[in-house]
Design a protein around this motif. Structure first.
Motif, PDB file in Angstrom:
ATOM      1  N   ASN A 185      20.768  25.428 -78.993  1.00 11.90           N
ATOM      2  CA  ASN A 185      20.963  24.003 -79.256  1.00 11.90           C
ATOM      3  C   ASN A 185      19.789  23.180 -78.752  1.00 11.90           C
ATOM      4  O   ASN A 185      19.395  22.181 -79.370  1.00 11.90           O
ATOM      5  CB  ASN A 185      22.256  23.517 -78.605  1.00 11.90           C
ATOM      6  N   THR A 186      19.226  23.578 -77.612  1.00 11.63           N
ATOM      7  CA  THR A 186      18.061  22.876 -77.083  1.00 11.63           C
ATOM      8  C   THR A 186      16.872  23.048 -78.021  1.00 11.63           C
ATOM      9  O   THR A 186      16.106  22.091 -78.263  1.00 11.63           O
ATOM     10  CB  THR A 186      17.716  23.395 -75.674  1.00 11.63           C
ATOM     11  N   ARG A 187      16.726  24.238 -78.578  1.00  5.14           N
ATOM     12  CA  ARG A 187      15.658  24.458 -79.564  1.00  5.14           C
ATOM     13  C   ARG A 187      15.900  23.632 -80.827  1.00  5.14           C
ATOM     14  O   ARG A 187      14.968  23.059 -81.407  1.00  5.14           O
ATOM     15  CB  ARG A 187      15.576  25.946 -79.910  1.00  5.14           C
ATOM     16  N   HIS A 188      17.161  23.573 -81.253  1.00  2.26           N
ATOM     17  CA  HIS A 188      17.522  22.770 -82.426  1.00  2.26           C
ATOM     18  C   HIS A 188      17.172  21.298 -82.211  1.00  2.26           C
ATOM     19  O   HIS A 188      16.614  20.637 -83.101  1.00  2.26           O
ATOM     20  CB  HIS A 188      19.020  22.929 -82.700  1.00  2.26           C
ATOM     21  N   LYS A 189      17.491  20.798 -81.023  1.00  2.00           N
ATOM     22  CA  LYS A 189      17.200  19.399 -80.719  1.00  2.00           C
ATOM     23  C   LYS A 189      15.703  19.128 -80.750  1.00  2.00           C
ATOM     24  O   LYS A 189      15.246  18.076 -81.227  1.00  2.00           O
ATOM     25  CB  LYS A 189      17.776  19.032 -79.344  1.00  2.00           C
ATOM     26  N   ALA A 190      14.906  20.078 -80.264  1.00  2.34           N
ATOM     27  CA  ALA A 190      13.457  19.883 -80.173  1.00  2.34           C
ATOM     28  C   ALA A 190      12.750  20.075 -81.511  1.00  2.34           C
ATOM     29  O   ALA A 190      11.757  19.390 -81.796  1.00  2.34           O
ATOM     30  CB  ALA A 190      12.871  20.836 -79.137  1.00  2.34           C
ATOM     31  N   THR A 191      13.253  20.997 -82.340  1.00  3.64           N
ATOM     32  CA  THR A 191      12.520  21.383 -83.550  1.00  3.64           C
ATOM     33  C   THR A 191      13.241  21.076 -84.852  1.00  3.64           C
ATOM     34  O   THR A 191      12.605  21.080 -85.912  1.00  3.64           O
ATOM     35  CB  THR A 191      12.229  22.898 -83.525  1.00  3.64           C
ATOM     36  N   GLY A 192      14.549  20.861 -84.800  1.00  4.26           N
ATOM     37  CA  GLY A 192      15.317  20.668 -86.024  1.00  4.26           C
ATOM     38  C   GLY A 192      15.758  21.964 -86.665  1.00  4.26           C
ATOM     39  O   GLY A 192      16.479  21.947 -87.679  1.00  4.26           O
ATOM     40  N   GLU A 193      15.322  23.107 -86.119  1.00  5.37           N
ATOM     41  CA  GLU A 193      15.724  24.402 -86.676  1.00  5.37           C
ATOM     42  C   GLU A 193      17.237  24.581 -86.519  1.00  5.37           C
ATOM     43  O   GLU A 193      17.804  24.286 -85.469  1.00  5.37           O
ATOM     44  CB  GLU A 193      14.989  25.527 -85.944  1.00  5.37           C
ATOM     45  N   ILE A 194      17.884  25.069 -87.576  1.00  2.00           N
ATOM     46  CA  ILE A 194      19.337  25.235 -87.580  1.00  2.00           C
ATOM     47  C   ILE A 194      19.690  26.690 -87.297  1.00  2.00           C
ATOM     48  O   ILE A 194      19.072  27.616 -87.836  1.00  2.00           O
ATOM     49  CB  ILE A 194      19.929  24.787 -88.937  1.00  2.00           C
ATOM     50  N   PHE A 195      20.710  26.892 -86.461  1.00  2.00           N
ATOM     51  CA  PHE A 195      21.161  28.236 -86.094  1.00  2.00           C
ATOM     52  C   PHE A 195      22.637  28.401 -86.497  1.00  2.00           C
ATOM     53  O   PHE A 195      23.542  28.088 -85.717  1.00  2.00           O
ATOM     54  CB  PHE A 195      20.979  28.466 -84.596  1.00  2.00           C
ATOM     55  N   PRO A 196      22.873  28.876 -87.729  1.00  2.09           N
ATOM     56  CA  PRO A 196      24.254  28.985 -88.226  1.00  2.09           C
ATOM     57  C   PRO A 196      25.157  29.835 -87.349  1.00  2.09           C
ATOM     58  O   PRO A 196      26.351  29.536 -87.210  1.00  2.09           O
ATOM     59  CB  PRO A 196      24.071  29.617 -89.613  1.00  2.09           C
ATOM     60  N   ALA A 197      24.608  30.896 -86.737  1.00  5.72           N
ATOM     61  CA  ALA A 197      25.436  31.752 -85.881  1.00  5.72           C
ATOM     62  C   ALA A 197      25.927  31.001 -84.656  1.00  5.72           C
ATOM     63  O   ALA A 197      27.050  31.221 -84.187  1.00  5.72           O
ATOM     64  CB  ALA A 197      24.661  32.999 -85.466  1.00  5.72           C
ATOM     65  N   ALA A 198      25.096  30.111 -84.130  1.00  4.12           N
ATOM     66  CA  ALA A 198      25.516  29.313 -82.975  1.00  4.12           C
ATOM     67  C   ALA A 198      26.608  28.334 -83.377  1.00  4.12           C
ATOM     68  O   ALA A 198      27.593  28.148 -82.647  1.00  4.12           O
ATOM     69  CB  ALA A 198      24.318  28.560 -82.395  1.00  4.12           C
ATOM     70  N   VAL A 199      26.461  27.691 -84.547  1.00  2.00           N
ATOM     71  CA  VAL A 199      27.498  26.774 -85.026  1.00  2.00           C
ATOM     72  C   VAL A 199      28.802  27.526 -85.258  1.00  2.00           C
ATOM     73  O   VAL A 199      29.890  27.051 -84.899  1.00  2.00           O
ATOM     74  CB  VAL A 199      27.044  26.066 -86.319  1.00  2.00           C
ATOM     75  N   ALA A 200      28.706  28.725 -85.843  1.00  3.34           N
ATOM     76  CA  ALA A 200      29.912  29.529 -86.088  1.00  3.34           C
ATOM     77  C   ALA A 200      30.607  29.887 -84.781  1.00  3.34           C
ATOM     78  O   ALA A 200      31.845  29.850 -84.687  1.00  3.34           O
ATOM     79  CB  ALA A 200      29.545  30.788 -86.867  1.00  3.34           C
ATOM     80  N   ALA A 201      29.829  30.236 -83.752  1.00 10.79           N
ATOM     81  CA  ALA A 201      30.420  30.586 -82.461  1.00 10.79           C
ATOM     82  C   ALA A 201      31.101  29.385 -81.830  1.00 10.79           C
ATOM     83  O   ALA A 201      32.210  29.484 -81.283  1.00 10.79           O
ATOM     84  CB  ALA A 201      29.347  31.134 -81.520  1.00 10.79           C
ATOM     85  N   MET A 202      30.461  28.214 -81.909  1.00  9.97           N
ATOM     86  CA  MET A 202      31.012  27.024 -81.261  1.00  9.97           C
ATOM     87  C   MET A 202      32.240  26.474 -81.980  1.00  9.97           C
ATOM     88  O   MET A 202      33.095  25.849 -81.360  1.00  9.97           O
ATOM     89  CB  MET A 202      29.934  25.940 -81.153  1.00  9.97           C
ATOM     90  N   THR A 203      32.333  26.694 -83.279  1.00  7.75           N
ATOM     91  CA  THR A 203      33.482  26.179 -84.023  1.00  7.75           C
ATOM     92  C   THR A 203      34.633  27.177 -84.087  1.00  7.75           C
ATOM     93  O   THR A 203      35.719  26.828 -84.556  1.00  7.75           O
ATOM     94  CB  THR A 203      33.075  25.793 -85.460  1.00  7.75           C
ATOM     95  N   MET A 204      34.412  28.404 -83.617  1.00 11.05           N
ATOM     96  CA  MET A 204      35.488  29.398 -83.613  1.00 11.05           C
ATOM     97  C   MET A 204      36.474  29.090 -82.495  1.00 11.05           C
ATOM     98  O   MET A 204      36.099  28.979 -81.323  1.00 11.05           O
ATOM     99  CB  MET A 204      34.919  30.802 -83.413  1.00 11.05           C
ATOM    100  N   LEU A 205      37.730  28.945 -82.845  1.00 13.76           N
ATOM    101  CA  LEU A 205      38.761  28.651 -81.856  1.00 13.76           C
ATOM    102  C   LEU A 205      38.961  29.832 -80.906  1.00 13.76           C
ATOM    103  O   LEU A 205      38.830  30.998 -81.309  1.00 13.76           O
ATOM    104  CB  LEU A 205      40.081  28.335 -82.550  1.00 13.76           C
ATOM    105  N   ASN A 206      39.331  29.525 -79.678  1.00 15.07           N
ATOM    106  CA  ASN A 206      39.714  30.565 -78.723  1.00 15.07           C
ATOM    107  C   ASN A 206      41.199  30.924 -78.827  1.00 15.07           C
ATOM    108  O   ASN A 206      41.739  31.578 -77.937  1.00 15.07           O
ATOM    109  CB  ASN A 206      39.392  30.114 -77.293  1.00 15.07           C
ATOM    110  N   ARG A 207      41.823  30.519 -79.925  1.00  9.48           N
ATOM    111  CA  ARG A 207      43.257  30.752 -80.125  1.00  9.48           C
ATOM    112  C   ARG A 207      43.612  32.242 -80.095  1.00  9.48           C
ATOM    113  O   ARG A 207      44.510  32.667 -79.354  1.00  9.48           O
ATOM    114  CB  ARG A 207      43.695  30.142 -81.454  1.00  9.48           C
ATOM    115  N   ASP A 208      42.914  33.044 -80.902  1.00 10.93           N
ATOM    116  CA  ASP A 208      43.256  34.468 -80.991  1.00 10.93           C
ATOM    117  C   ASP A 208      42.976  35.180 -79.675  1.00 10.93           C
ATOM    118  O   ASP A 208      43.735  36.074 -79.270  1.00 10.93           O
ATOM    119  CB  ASP A 208      42.482  35.126 -82.129  1.00 10.93           C
TER     120      ASP A 208
END
Length: 329
Positions: A185-208
């Protein structure tokens, strides 16, 4: 065509990295005990657990929490989803089920268009819908910078409650999500590069993961968020009066996280985490880059539990209290 708005430019520290440092927070709340007549307060401020828990009767307890933060990604919808998943995680981390949530929105209405705020709220709504949690109203404030999160209420069976102080020597430690979203996320903020795997991890619920933990009889655990793996592990160690041993070779990371750390994309929050845990951590042969990754401020991270869960790597164990509260090996 208007240039897309980069929301991370409006945050001093993205996501859970914007938290007040752990040491300062502990000093801030020290001595602020529960109000009178709190006999049914099962979990309060004692150890810094993820949520407050109040017993309603022998079979049901109420779980209450609130969590909000500054933009961690530039996409407004994704930020809403991440913030909602992160807030819901506090209920899951206690072994509970979220029932209803309220939006918490701060918005610089003279700076950023309200259409973006609507996208943030839509993201929160969609994640709450997946969780089966009602999202009804909330509160908004005209503020200098954007912030978003949820106040969440859930329930838990007192017998299923997961807390920081219930660890026992000899138990394995499992981690349900890989580390590394902080540096990415810090790299994304600095460069604009998108990391789909990081977004997927952060949006995955801890429900299961929470369901699996309750089914496995887990009674000790937490989620790994702004204080990093080392910070949350040290809180568990202190609360349970044990030593946490972490096998660094077993800790999973998102692709690109190690390179981001080597390239210096480390938030100030992560560096403060490392400074905080250093006095009671035996780092062994771990170098600076690895130490920073283990202290990396996570946003909507996984669960760290005393027990084994299907599909989750065992990254260490609980040992009788020794000289250090956290030991890397």
């Amino acid at each position: 065509m208007a240039e897309p708005v980069r929301l991370t430019r409006y945050s001093r520290g993205g996501g859970c990295a914007c938290k007040i440092p752990a040491g300062e927070l502990e000093a801030l709340v020290r001595g602020l005990g529960p109000a009178a007549g709190a006999a049914d307060l099962l979990v309060g401020l004692d150890h810094g657990d993820d949520a407050a828990v109040v017993r309603l009767d022998e079979r049901t307890a109420l779980v209450s929490t609130a969590d909000f933060f500054t933009p961690v990604v530039d996409d407004a919808y994704d930020w809403g989803r991440i913030a909602a998943a992160n807030a819901l995680s506090d209920v899951y981390a206690m072994g509970g089920v979220p029932l209803v949530a309220l939006n918490l929105l701060c918005w610089p209405r003279g700076v950023l268009p309200l259409e973006l705020a609507r996208e943030v709220l839509r993201g929160g709504r969609d994640v709450a819908r997946v969780a089966g949690c009602h999202l009804a109203g909330g509160h908004s404030v005209d503020d200098e910078g954007p912030k978003y999160g949820l106040a969440v209420t859930g329930t838990v069976r007192p017998a299923d409650l997961i807390t920081l102080d219930a660890g026992r020597a000899g138990q394995p430690l499992s981690l349900t999500k890989p580390l590394g979203v902080g540096v990415l996320n810090t790299r994304h903020k600095a460069t604009g590069e998108i990391f789909p795997a990081a977004v997927a991890a952060m949006t995955m619920l801890n429900r299961d993961a929470a369901r699996a933990a309750v089914a496995a009889g887990v009674r000790c655990g937490t989620d790994v968020t702004g204080f990093g793996l080392l910070g949350h592990a040290s809180k568990l160690a202190r609360a349970s009066r044990l030593t946490v041993a972490i096998d660094t070779a077993r800790v999973p990371y998102l692709a690109g996280a190690r390179q981001a750390a080597r390239d210096g994309y480390v938030s100030g929050g992560s560096r403060r985490n490392l400074d905080w845990v250093t006095p009671w951590t035996d780092f062994g042969s771990a170098g600076e880059a690895e130490r920073l990754l283990l202290a990396d401020a996570q946003t909507s991270g996984g669960l760290l539990v005393a027990g084994e869960l299907p599909g989750a790597p065992v990254i260490g164990e609980l040992l009788p209290r020794g000289e250090h509260r956290v030991v890397l090996r």
